[in-house]
Design an enzyme around this catalytic site. Structure first.
Site, short mmCIF file in Angstrom:
data_model
loop_
_atom_site.label_atom_id
_atom_site.label_comp_id
_atom_site.label_asym_id
_atom_site.label_seq_id
_atom_site.Cartn_x
_atom_site.Cartn_y
_atom_site.Cartn_z
N ASP B 67 0.92 -1.19 0.16
CA ASP B 67 -0.15 -0.02 -0.15
C ASP B 67 0.94 1.15 -0.19
O ASP B 67 2.11 1.18 0.26
CB ASP B 67 -0.92 -0.05 1.37
CG ASP B 67 -0.14 -0.29 2.49
OD1 ASP B 67 0.99 -0.32 2.54
OD2 ASP B 67 -1.04 -0.56 3.36
N ASN B 136 -7.78 -0.90 14.06
CA ASN B 136 -9.08 -0.99 13.48
C ASN B 136 -9.01 -2.10 12.82
O ASN B 136 -10.30 -2.10 12.33
CB ASN B 136 -9.28 0.10 12.87
CG ASN B 136 -8.44 0.52 11.53
OD1 ASN B 136 -7.63 -0.42 11.37
ND2 ASN B 136 -9.01 1.55 10.83
N HIS B 138 -7.47 -3.14 10.18
CA HIS B 138 -7.22 -3.01 8.65
C HIS B 138 -6.04 -3.97 8.33
O HIS B 138 -5.21 -4.28 9.32
CB HIS B 138 -7.13 -1.58 8.16
CG HIS B 138 -5.99 -0.85 8.70
ND1 HIS B 138 -5.78 0.37 8.38
CD2 HIS B 138 -4.64 -1.11 9.04
CE1 HIS B 138 -4.54 1.06 8.82
NE2 HIS B 138 -3.85 -0.25 9.15
N GLU B 143 -9.60 -0.85 4.86
CA GLU B 143 -10.32 -0.28 6.12
C GLU B 143 -11.44 -0.97 6.37
O GLU B 143 -12.18 -1.58 5.61
CB GLU B 143 -10.44 1.48 6.00
CG GLU B 143 -9.52 2.11 5.65
CD GLU B 143 -8.35 2.17 6.78
OE1 GLU B 143 -8.45 1.31 7.68
OE2 GLU B 143 -7.57 3.32 6.82
#
Lengths: 283, 247
Positions: B67, B136, B138, B143
């Site tokens: 990413d 979170n 991810h 996400e």
């Protein structure tokens, strides 16, 4: 890039072998007879003198394999087969004081397994056992890519397990021929090469005992791979079949289907493994 | 799924590097997908040590980036590529031609995603994908709410990612979005290594492993992969209540 040269030493009861090693490559090798009956001082001096042959300021570390009990974390050698004066020696500290580079000490069978794991037949097998079959039976264990030495470097001493009238080593190492048939292993090997029926039968029986030893190892560790080395492994074709027949009586079929047993294809696994000790520690 | 719980970060890193070398060495011209971040940094250091000491040869390896922040590339301090250059590519002397990495500064970011997907196909698929785990849940920049079959794409960031992402930059940054491999893309790799360490990740590790899979915890969507290995240190594993494999 910095030098990647290391010194590996295989201190045996008969010979001391020193190698200049770069990764998987043995660049130079020197062998002399061990002063096995010498005093502690004489044996240490001999180790210094053979190390001096290859030592230079490019050497990154020194690794020593000994046939005996070692406290790896303290670098203490407690007991070495056939070298009676080497008892409770802080060998790592003595070497580090002199050479001022990292030194690692380990059992020779562990060094053999480590050499096979990084550079040989057992390369990247995850979990493997290196069995060194000479006058004795030594084993080194690799679990998840790490050498498992045990607290006193005694892990893998399968040869000491009680078996039949004696122990596994008595039947599954070169001693077997002398003990049971009163003939030395080298003579049996020569006879077998000539096709002598009784020598071939001796190997067949030997293979059965070795197969039992391997089953014991499998019940303990259930490894992917076993690599055989040491002088007796030269006779592989003569005991391979009876060894496998015995292994196949193992209770868990899936283990046997996936098990690989091979002969070492490296001629200096123990030296390469000794030289790799320090790097392996830090991976 | 195999879960390895190590005593500390260094052991976790060494074990993962050992398995990675095993996995990659069994394949010809393997392609590895690499994540930046603190979690895999120790594993990269161990890998570099193996290579520099000639224990491992990586001449045949190819690399694809997981990413990147939108609007950034390797020239931007703090970008994913910038960190990976320092953590992995530069120490290993990797030729740039062997690396495919999202250019977040590209005029057409969507095209970057197409280029990346095509590169992966061209190399015969990803052999090993390295992942960290966000607070979170991810993976990459997939996400919460991401689809299980998502592909490489430009994404909007979760507020938590915008906030925690600040640690990679020397001064406050407006993080506007990201480019990431999709969950579907990741699931097609032959093996997945997920590395998580530290107490602050313990709660999300528990949610991922011990609650039903849900797009709200994107990492939970990849647990069904036939060859996924999860490397935890004791801290990251400390909230787990069920028995998981320990090595």
């Amino acid at each position: 890039m910095a030098s990647t040269q290391h010194i590996g030493i295989d201190l045996g009861g008969t010979n001391v072998r020193v190698g200049l090693v770069d990764g998987p490559q043995l660049l130079d090798l020197y062998t002399e007879s061990t002063k096995a009956g010498g005093s502690q001082q004489e044996v240490i001096e001999q180790l210094f003198s053979v190390t001096d042959r290859f030592y230079n300021d490019q050497i990154q570390s020194i690794g020593i394999g000994v046939p005996g009990l070692v406290d790896v974390s303290q670098g203490m050698v407690f007991d070495v087969v056939n070298i009676p004066s080497l008892q409770e020696i802080p060998l790592q500290a003595l070497m580090e004081d002199r050479y001022r580079i990292p030194v690692r000490i380990n059992n020779d069978a562990n060094c053999f397994a480590l050499g096979e794991y990084h550079f040989g037949t057992g390369k990247r097998q995850g979990s493997m056992v290196g069995l060194s079959i000479g006058t004795g039976l030594g084993a080194g264990i690799i679990i998840n890519g790490k050498l498992h030495s045990g607290k006193h470097c005694g892990a893998g001493e399968f040869g000491m397990i009680d078996y039949l009238e004696h122990n596994i080593e008595y039947y599954a190492s070169g001693q077997f021929f002398q003990h049971v048939y009163d003939i030395d292993g080298l003579t049996v090997f020569k006879l077998a090469v000539e096709g002598d029926d009784s020598a071939l039968e001796m190997y067949r029986v030997f293979g059965k005992h070795l197969g039992n030893a391997i089953k014991t190892i499998l019940y303990t560790l259930d490894t992917d791979k076993i690599v055989l080395g040491g002088s007796v492994s030269e006779a592989w074709p003569y005991f391979k079949n009876s060894m496998w027949e015995q292994i196949k009586t193992f209770a868990y079929k899936k283990t046997i289907l996936e098990l690989k047993v091979d002969i070492s294809a490296l001629s200096n696994s123990a030296l390469l493994g000794a030289a790799a000790l320090y790097i392996h520690d830090n991976l | 799924m195999q879960v390895y719980i190590s005593d500390n970060y260094q052991q976790q890193a060494g074990l993962a590097a050992t398995h990675l070398a095993e996995c990659m060495s069994s394949r010809p011209q393997p392609l590895i997908c690499v994540a930046s971040g603190d979690s895999p940094a120790g594993m990269y250091a161990s890998l570099i040590s193996q290579v520099n000491n000639k224990f491992l040869n990586i001449d045949e390896w190819n690399f694809v980036g997981l990413d990147e922040w939108l609007g950034m590339n390797g020239k931007d301090e703090g970008s994913c590529r910038y960190h990976l250059n320092r953590q992995l590519f530069d120490p290993l002397n990797i030729n740039a031609a062997k690396i495919c990495f999202f250019d977040g500064r590209a005029a057409d970011p969507d095209h970057e995603c197409v280029v990346t997907e095509n590169y992966i196909i061209d190399k015969g698929g990803i052999d090993v994908t390295i992942l960290g785990l966000g607070l979170n849940g991810h993976v990459g920049m997939n996400e919460p709410g991401s689809n299980a079959d998502s592909r490489s794409r430009v994404v909007t960031l979760d507020p938590l990612t915008v906030q925690t992402g600040q640690k990679y930059f020397s001064e406050a940054k407006e993080l506007e979005g990201g480019l990431t491999l999709g969950i579907g893309t990741i699931m097609e790799s032959k093996s997945i290594f997920l590395l998580v360490n530290g107490l602050k990740k313990a709660a999300v590790v528990k949610r991922m492993l011990e609650e039903p899979a849900s797009p709200q915890i994107p990492a939970s969507l990849i647990l069904q992969h036939p060859s996924i290995r999860i490397y935890l240190d004791r801290d990251a594993a400390s909230f787990l209540t069920h028995q998981h494999t320990t090595n």
